[in-house]
Motif scaffolding. Structure first.
Motif, PDB file in Angstrom:
ATOM      1  N   UNK A   1       0.835  -1.198   0.000  1.00 55.84           N
ATOM      2  CA  UNK A   1       0.000   0.000   0.000  1.00 55.84           C
ATOM      3  C   UNK A   1       0.871   1.251   0.000  1.00 55.84           C
ATOM      4  N   UNK A   2       1.977   1.211   0.743  1.00 56.53           N
ATOM      5  CA  UNK A   2       2.898   2.346   0.778  1.00 56.53           C
ATOM      6  C   UNK A   2       3.855   2.345  -0.404  1.00 56.53           C
ATOM      7  N   UNK A   3       4.347   1.164  -0.800  1.00 53.98           N
ATOM      8  CA  UNK A   3       5.426   1.108  -1.783  1.00 53.98           C
ATOM      9  C   UNK A   3       4.997   1.616  -3.148  1.00 53.98           C
ATOM     10  N   UNK A   4       3.834   1.225  -3.642  1.00 49.98           N
ATOM     11  CA  UNK A   4       3.422   1.618  -4.989  1.00 49.98           C
ATOM     12  C   UNK A   4       3.297   3.136  -5.112  1.00 49.98           C
ATOM     13  N   UNK A   5       2.639   3.830  -4.168  1.00 49.61           N
ATOM     14  CA  UNK A   5       2.619   5.291  -4.278  1.00 49.61           C
ATOM     15  C   UNK A   5       4.004   5.929  -4.144  1.00 49.61           C
TER      16      UNK A   5
END
Length: 519
Positions: free
Chosen positions: A136-140
């Motif tokens: 959830x954090x990595x892609x953005x």
């Protein structure tokens, strides 16, 4: 107070927006990447210790991949959705940063819970939540660099991310050893997780949340209108290419591929039901069936002339990916197939082949597990430093050539773990660290130049399919390959992984990319 990074004032247009995206100060780029330090601590703790936790709670080596499937399945579903949502929304806290916070909070909770799990299924569920939350954090974070940096600075921006990823990987890999040195027990009785892991995961959770919060508080974002102005003003060849709208294929295109996927998925399900294939394959089969149904749904939507919505938009974007993205995805597949195999099997491979034990309660198993943590720590440390050399190397021999060379070095390093004694594992880890730094940097530097600003998050999410899909392939077939082809020798899975990674170097030949002028 604005959420937009400061302009340099030299390229302002009459509408108040700068014509071209300005260079950002180095400190701003560093602040944008600090959060990756914490995220990689989470990944490192998971990658180096999840198999040990599962083994301690009673899992057999040939079923380990099944427990690792939960996170990738969640990531496959969530990553494009998170990318799509972050593209389409804007809040007082920004576009990507709310997702940084949500992912970091959930991942920190999962890190605390995982080594304290009383049963195997609870530990597996914790891994599911942890992996999904990190994604959830990595892609953005990947889209964040594409949003804020121009073409000249993107390779450097992704390299700085790689720097912090390496640092976080080193710290996360060493935390269990440091806990042991401070007196925490590194072994435990059957079906109990050692205290060294419980303490390591607790400190890791705190560091993860703190570092992501630092990036949230010290970084800003361009608002969507400003990004649109940048895109409209870029008259370079790259800018023109990004603005070209690729036509969505006719409904028959989606329908044909949907029926093919549905037939393959149903066939795989029948193989599992009849006992011809192992149960791990059912997860992959269900996903193929799901893809087929989504493609057929999109065909019916197009025939009916209905609005796209989120699902329709994702299916359309999947069908209209830039050529560079499609071909680079195959290279991405080989890289992550290799690394996921490493993460799942390295502990079992090293302890069984080099230390002669499969007993998680033995001293030899504990020593071998620390040797595995050291491999992770060294390759993370090498990636930490080597990431800063990537911009120099790509300028000297070209981005694609540098990338291909790193994949060859990495593949040989995977194979060397089988050939080298433990005293030379450090040499294998150096090569793995080099390719790890490049995998974390170069695909995104290649990709970001080809993506339109308004769909950066969506396409980055779709591109991350090719991080998740190889994990699913390893999780569904490698257990069968291990037992039927490799004779149960887990060390040979690393040889297979090394060969697949070197195949990626050959596939790079077909990726169409030319360095932008003055970049």
């Amino acid at each position: 107070m604005t959420n937009t990074p400061a302009y340099d004032g030299t390229v302002a247009a009459t509408d108040g927006h700068p014509r071209l995206k300005p260079n950002l100060p180095i400190l701003s780029i560093i602040n944008m990447a600090v959060g990756f330090f914490g995220l990689q601590i989470g990944f490192a703790l998971q990658n180096a210790n999840a198999s040990r936790i599962f083994t301690s709670l009673g899992s057999n080596p040939d079923t380990l991949p099944l427990f690792w499937l939960a996170g990738p399945v969640t990531g496959l579903i969530m990553q494009p959705i998170i990318g799509y949502l972050s593209d389409k929304t804007w809040t007082r806290f920004g576009r990507r940063r709310p997702y940084f916070f949500l992912g970091a909070f959930l991942a920190s909770v999962a890190l605390i819970f995982m080594p304290n799990s009383p049963a195997l299924w609870i530990a597996a569920s914790s891994l599911w939540i942890l992996d999904a939350s990190l994604n959830i954090s990595m892609e953005p974070f990947r889209a964040f660099v594409g949003d804020n940096l121009n073409t000249k600075q993107r390779t450097f921006g992704y390299a700085i991310q790689g720097f912090f990823i390496g640092a976080g990987g080193y710290v996360g890999s060493k935390l269990p050893e440091w806990a042991t040195k401070f007196g925490a027990a590194n072994t435990a009785e059957a079906n109990v997780i050692p205290d060294s892991l419980k303490i390591a995961f607790l400190f890791g959770a705190a560091l993860l949340f703190a570092s992501v919060l630092f990036t949230i508080l010290t970084s800003k974002e361009y608002d969507p209108d400003t990004l649109d102005a940048f895109e409209a003003s870029d008259d370079s060849a790259l800018g023109e290419a990004r603005r070209v709208e690729r036509p969505v294929p006719a409904p028959g295109w989606f329908q044909m591929r949907g029926l093919i996927a549905l037939a393959i998925g149903v066939g795989l399900v029948l193989l599992v039901i009849t006992g011809t294939a192992e149960r791990q394959l059912s997860v992959f089969a269900a996903l193929v069936v799901g893809l087929g149904l989504l493609l057929i749904y999109n065909a019916l939507r197009l025939k009916g002339g209905r609005a796209a919505g989120m699902i329709g938009s994702l299916m359309d974007d999947l069908a209209t990916m830039p050529t560079l993205m499609k071909r680079l995805a195959l290279v991405q597949f080989t890289s992550w197939f290799a690394f996921f195999t490493l993460w799942v099997y390295l502990n079992s491979a090293v302890t069984s082949h080099h230390f002669g034990t499969t007993d998680p309660t033995s001293d030899a198993f504990g020593i071998g597990s620390l040797a595995v943590n050291n491999i992770f720590a060294i390759y993370s440390l090498v990636a930490w430093g080597f990431s800063l050399l990537i911009p120099v190397g790509t300028r000297l021999i070209g981005l694609k050539a540098f990338y291909a060379l790193s994949l060859l070095i990495g593949g040989l390093s995977f194979i060397s773990i089988y050939l080298f004694p433990p005293s030379l594992f450090w040499l294998s880890a150096i090569g793995i660290g080099i390719v790890w730094a490049c995998i974390l940097t170069l695909p995104y530097a290649l990709l970001a130049d080809a993506l339109p600003a308004g769909r950066m998050g969506t396409y980055m999410g779709i591109f991350n399919y090719f991080i998740v899909i190889p994990q699913l392939v390893v999780g569904t077939i490698m257990g069968t390959v291990l037992n039927t082809v490799l004779g149960g020798q887990t060390i040979l899975t690393l040889v297979v992984a090394g060969g697949v990674m070197m195949l990626g170097a050959l596939l790079l030949i077909f990726v169409p990319y030319e360095r932008p002028e003055n970049a």
